[in-house]
Design an enzyme around this catalytic site. Sequence first.
Site, PDB file in Angstrom:
ATOM      1  N   VAL A  94       0.867  -1.185   0.000  1.00 41.32           N
ATOM      2  CA  VAL A  94       0.000   0.000   0.000  1.00 41.32           C
ATOM      3  C   VAL A  94       0.900   1.231   0.000  1.00 41.32           C
ATOM      4  O   VAL A  94       1.692   1.436   0.935  1.00 41.32           O
ATOM      5  CB  VAL A  94      -0.949   0.011   1.218  1.00 41.32           C
ATOM      6  CG1 VAL A  94      -1.786   1.291   1.226  1.00 41.32           C
ATOM      7  CG2 VAL A  94      -1.845  -1.217   1.217  1.00 41.32           C
ATOM      8  N   HIS A  98       3.010   3.883   6.153  1.00 37.56           N
ATOM      9  CA  HIS A  98       2.416   3.307   7.360  1.00 37.56           C
ATOM     10  C   HIS A  98       3.481   2.584   8.162  1.00 37.56           C
ATOM     11  O   HIS A  98       4.403   1.989   7.607  1.00 37.56           O
ATOM     12  CB  HIS A  98       1.269   2.346   7.014  1.00 37.56           C
ATOM     13  CG  HIS A  98       1.610   1.328   5.979  1.00 37.56           C
ATOM     14  ND1 HIS A  98       1.632   1.628   4.636  1.00 37.56           N
ATOM     15  CD2 HIS A  98       1.948   0.024   6.078  1.00 37.56           C
ATOM     16  CE1 HIS A  98       1.955   0.548   3.945  1.00 37.56           C
ATOM     17  NE2 HIS A  98       2.166  -0.443   4.805  1.00 37.56           N
ATOM     18  N   HIS A 100       3.971  -0.452  10.736  1.00 35.11           N
ATOM     19  CA  HIS A 100       3.369  -1.646  11.327  1.00 35.11           C
ATOM     20  C   HIS A 100       3.802  -1.701  12.797  1.00 35.11           C
ATOM     21  O   HIS A 100       4.995  -1.559  13.099  1.00 35.11           O
ATOM     22  CB  HIS A 100       3.872  -2.914  10.639  1.00 35.11           C
ATOM     23  CG  HIS A 100       3.499  -3.054   9.198  1.00 35.11           C
ATOM     24  ND1 HIS A 100       2.495  -3.907   8.777  1.00 35.11           N
ATOM     25  CD2 HIS A 100       3.990  -2.469   8.084  1.00 35.11           C
ATOM     26  CE1 HIS A 100       2.410  -3.832   7.456  1.00 35.11           C
ATOM     27  NE2 HIS A 100       3.291  -2.982   7.006  1.00 35.11           N
TER      28      HIS A 100
HETATM   29  P1  AMP Z   1       2.682  -3.109   3.352  1.00 39.62           P
HETATM   30  O1  AMP Z   1       2.966  -4.451   2.717  1.00 39.62           O
HETATM   31  O2  AMP Z   1       3.776  -2.670   4.279  1.00 39.62           O
HETATM   32  O3  AMP Z   1       2.322  -2.066   2.317  1.00 39.62           O
HETATM   33  O4  AMP Z   1       1.445  -3.318   4.290  1.00 39.62           O
HETATM   34  C1  AMP Z   1       0.127  -3.103   3.892  1.00 39.62           C
HETATM   35  C2  AMP Z   1      -0.740  -3.631   4.990  1.00 39.62           C
HETATM   36  O5  AMP Z   1      -2.042  -3.134   4.806  1.00 39.62           O
HETATM   37  C3  AMP Z   1      -0.832  -5.161   5.025  1.00 39.62           C
HETATM   38  O6  AMP Z   1      -0.398  -5.634   6.298  1.00 39.62           O
HETATM   39  C4  AMP Z   1      -2.318  -5.415   4.796  1.00 39.62           C
HETATM   40  O7  AMP Z   1      -2.803  -6.523   5.521  1.00 39.62           O
HETATM   41  C5  AMP Z   1      -2.948  -4.106   5.259  1.00 39.62           C
HETATM   42  N1  AMP Z   1      -4.244  -3.816   4.700  1.00 39.62           N
HETATM   43  C6  AMP Z   1      -4.613  -3.884   3.401  1.00 39.62           C
HETATM   44  N2  AMP Z   1      -5.900  -3.536   3.259  1.00 39.62           N
HETATM   45  C7  AMP Z   1      -6.368  -3.216   4.499  1.00 39.62           C
HETATM   46  C8  AMP Z   1      -7.612  -2.788   5.018  1.00 39.62           C
HETATM   47  N3  AMP Z   1      -8.678  -2.597   4.246  1.00 39.62           N
HETATM   48  N4  AMP Z   1      -7.719  -2.570   6.358  1.00 39.62           N
HETATM   49  C9  AMP Z   1      -6.656  -2.761   7.166  1.00 39.62           C
HETATM   50  N5  AMP Z   1      -5.444  -3.163   6.734  1.00 39.62           N
HETATM   51  C10 AMP Z   1      -5.297  -3.400   5.413  1.00 39.62           C
END
Ligand code: AMP
Length: 112
Positions: A94, A98, A100
């Site tokens: 995404v 963000h 984690h």
């Molecule tokens: P990254 O791989 O660091 O970009 O992490 C993206 C994170 O967003 C992943 O851990 C996904 O599980 C999380 N994610 C994707 N869609 C949603 C959503 N609708 N609500 C909450 N988390 C999400």
Amino acid sequence: MSDCLFCKMVRGEIVPDIVYEDANVLAFNDINPQAPVHILVIPKQHIATLNALSDKALAGELLTRCALIADQQGLAENGYRTVINCNDQGGQEVYHLHLHLLGGRQLCWPPG
Ligand code: AMP
Ligand code: ZN
């Protein structure tokens, strides 16, 4: 950004499971948790990756908010991990910055 998933959450078009919110920061439970506690902490402002983060005050807010949420979640003493995936080889999916926040179990090192 109109088509950014996390911007849609900031605007309330998609409603996440919110853990914390203030004027600059939103935190919510990850939809696919990798640990008993897996929270995403995001700036409300659209910043695509860590490479584009230049606001030092905001960077500090995000990091200290992670620590405060970790404490509220009861993770501070046993420990937890904060992760920022950046771009393709960093595993970013995404493209809205963000942090984690992971905890509640023994975490492995090195990561995959
Ligand atoms: P990254 O791989 O660091 O970009 O992490 C993206 C994170 O967003 C992943 O851990 C996904 O599980 C999380 N994610 C994707 N869609 C949603 C959503 N609708 N609500 C909450 N988390 C999400
Ligand atoms: Zn965004």
